[in-house]
Scaffold this active site. Structure first.
Site, PDB file in Angstrom:
ATOM      1  N   SER A  60     -43.644 -26.657 -27.119  1.00  0.00           N
ATOM      2  CA  SER A  60     -43.157 -27.330 -28.398  1.00  0.00           C
ATOM      3  C   SER A  60     -43.170 -26.451 -29.873  1.00  0.00           C
ATOM      4  O   SER A  60     -42.895 -27.074 -30.792  1.00  0.00           O
ATOM      5  CB  SER A  60     -44.012 -28.636 -28.442  1.00  0.00           C
ATOM      6  OG  SER A  60     -45.262 -28.570 -28.772  1.00  0.00           O
ATOM      7  N   LYS A  89     -48.372 -35.717 -33.597  1.00  0.00           N
ATOM      8  CA  LYS A  89     -48.088 -34.600 -34.069  1.00  0.00           C
ATOM      9  C   LYS A  89     -47.891 -34.893 -35.675  1.00  0.00           C
ATOM     10  O   LYS A  89     -48.189 -34.097 -36.580  1.00  0.00           O
ATOM     11  CB  LYS A  89     -46.952 -33.858 -33.477  1.00  0.00           C
ATOM     12  CG  LYS A  89     -47.291 -33.199 -32.160  1.00  0.00           C
ATOM     13  CD  LYS A  89     -46.267 -32.378 -31.564  1.00  0.00           C
ATOM     14  CE  LYS A  89     -46.546 -31.585 -30.326  1.00  0.00           C
ATOM     15  NZ  LYS A  89     -45.565 -30.837 -29.813  1.00  0.00           N
TER      16      LYS A  89
END
Length: 365
Positions: free
Chosen positions: A257, A302
């Site tokens: 990611s 996140k």
């Protein structure tokens, strides 16, 4: 004993029993929480995250932070009290254990898979950044893995360069499967390869490998749940040779990611000025060699981690926008991106202070 006292005592004992049961009873869930964020333009553990040699680099300022998610380990057994607390906590997310560790995947297997994905994301980030700068990168298709007890075992090896299959040149990893599945199980398929050792020796000597071998493999029948097809038992990938050295120094991080933020950091260091205008930008997203940005897991964690660190803008993969926009941390602007070009365009507006037309995420995407 008075009835009221007896009732209160019984209720207290019942509550204690329920709490004890909640602590003891395991539930099939795992927990995700915000992990560290690291500035790809800065340092981590005392050394630069991005180290480039053999090409001119430029000083830059601001933040291009990659973000992470902490997860409970595969062998951790959450109890009912922990699960309830996690469901109620704003900064945590409780998910079915199989979501993070499908098919009984062990901690060791998960760590290895994440490490491989992280390594591949670094390679793709380098390619995407250099391609955006029109700096040529040499690429070729290789054998990534060979399955145990498959027809290819002992004949093909990880790192072998696949030049052709049945006389047809291979230009992309997906070409290999297309050519193999033209056969019926039990038929022979011919590979022309550069052996991994010969390729490694050629790279070390900075020359093109010329040693090739023809390998014939008898295909087998697929044993998965998909349509029956011919297989040889390999997965194909891409390897690259870069015109100069780019090292990404970041340990204890896994998964794909961070690809987008690594690519932007590399681009920033190889160009004059700075991409952020000194602003604090964080983000996430996979990236492929062509610069396409893909979705990731744990987007809500996140964004929380990024804002807690001080981020003002968050580069968000298009396919994660709807989920992220449902609970955006105060003071954080979610910017929708689908390619590295989208991200560079958004950063141009951010550093110019022209944010009115930024492609912002909404609950519809």
């Amino acid at each position: 004993m008075p009835r009221r006292t007896a009732t209160m005592l019984a209720s207290t004992l019942m509550l204690i029993a329920l709490l004890c049961a909640g602590v003891i009873i395991p539930v099939p869930y795992a927990e995700m929480s915000p992990g560290p964020t690291v500035n790809t333009l800065g340092e981590h553990d005392g050394e630069p995250v991005l180290q480039i040699s053999g090409h001119k680099t430029y000083a830059t300022t601001g933040h291009l932070n990659m973000t992470t998610v902490r997860v409970t380990s595969a062998d951790y057994r959450m109890n009912l009290v922990e699960a309830v607390y996690g469901w109620l906590a704003h900064d945590n997310k409780v998910v079915p254990h199989d979501t993070l560790y499908p098919d009984g995947k062990t901690e060791e297997q998960s760590t290895q898979e994440n490490a491989e994905e992280f390594s591949q994301s670094q390679e793709s980030a380098k390619v995407a950044a250099l391609e955006e700068l029109d700096i040529p990168v040499k690429s070729w298709v290789i054998v990534s893995t060979v399955l145990k007890d498959s027809p290819a075992e002992g004949k093909l090896h990880a790192g072998d360069v696949i030049k052709s299959v049945d006389g047809t040149a291979v230009k992309a990893p997906e070409d290999v499967a297309k050519l193999v599945t033209k056969h019926k199980p039990g038929e022979d398929v011919d590979f022309v390869i550069v052996p991994a050792k010969a390729q490694a020796a050629a790279e070390k000597a900075n020359r093109t490998a010329t040693e090739t071998e023809k390998v014939t493999i008898t295909t087998a029948k697929s044993d998965d749940t998909g349509e029956e097809r011919a297989i040889v038992g390999i997965s194909a990938g891409t390897d690259h040779t870069f015109p100069f050295t780019i090292d990404i120094k970041l340990a204890d991080v896994g998964g794909p990611s961070a690809g987008l933020m690594f690519a932007l950091g590399i681009y920033d260091k190889l160009t004059p000025g700075n991409l952020t205008g000194g602003k604090f930008v964080a983000g996430t997203g996979t990236i492929d060699d062509e610069g396409k940005v893909g979705p990731i897991g744990g987007i809500e964690m996140k964004t929380v981690g990024a804002r807690d660190k001080g981020a003002e803008y968050f580069l968000t993969p298009k396919d994660n926008c709807a989920a992220a926009a449902k609970d955006t941390p105060d003071g954080l602007t979610l910017v929708k991106v689908d390619t590295i070009e989208d991200a560079l365009g958004a950063l141009k507006d951010i550093r110019a202070g022209d944010t009115a037309d930024l492609p912002k995420c909404t609950t519809k995407g």
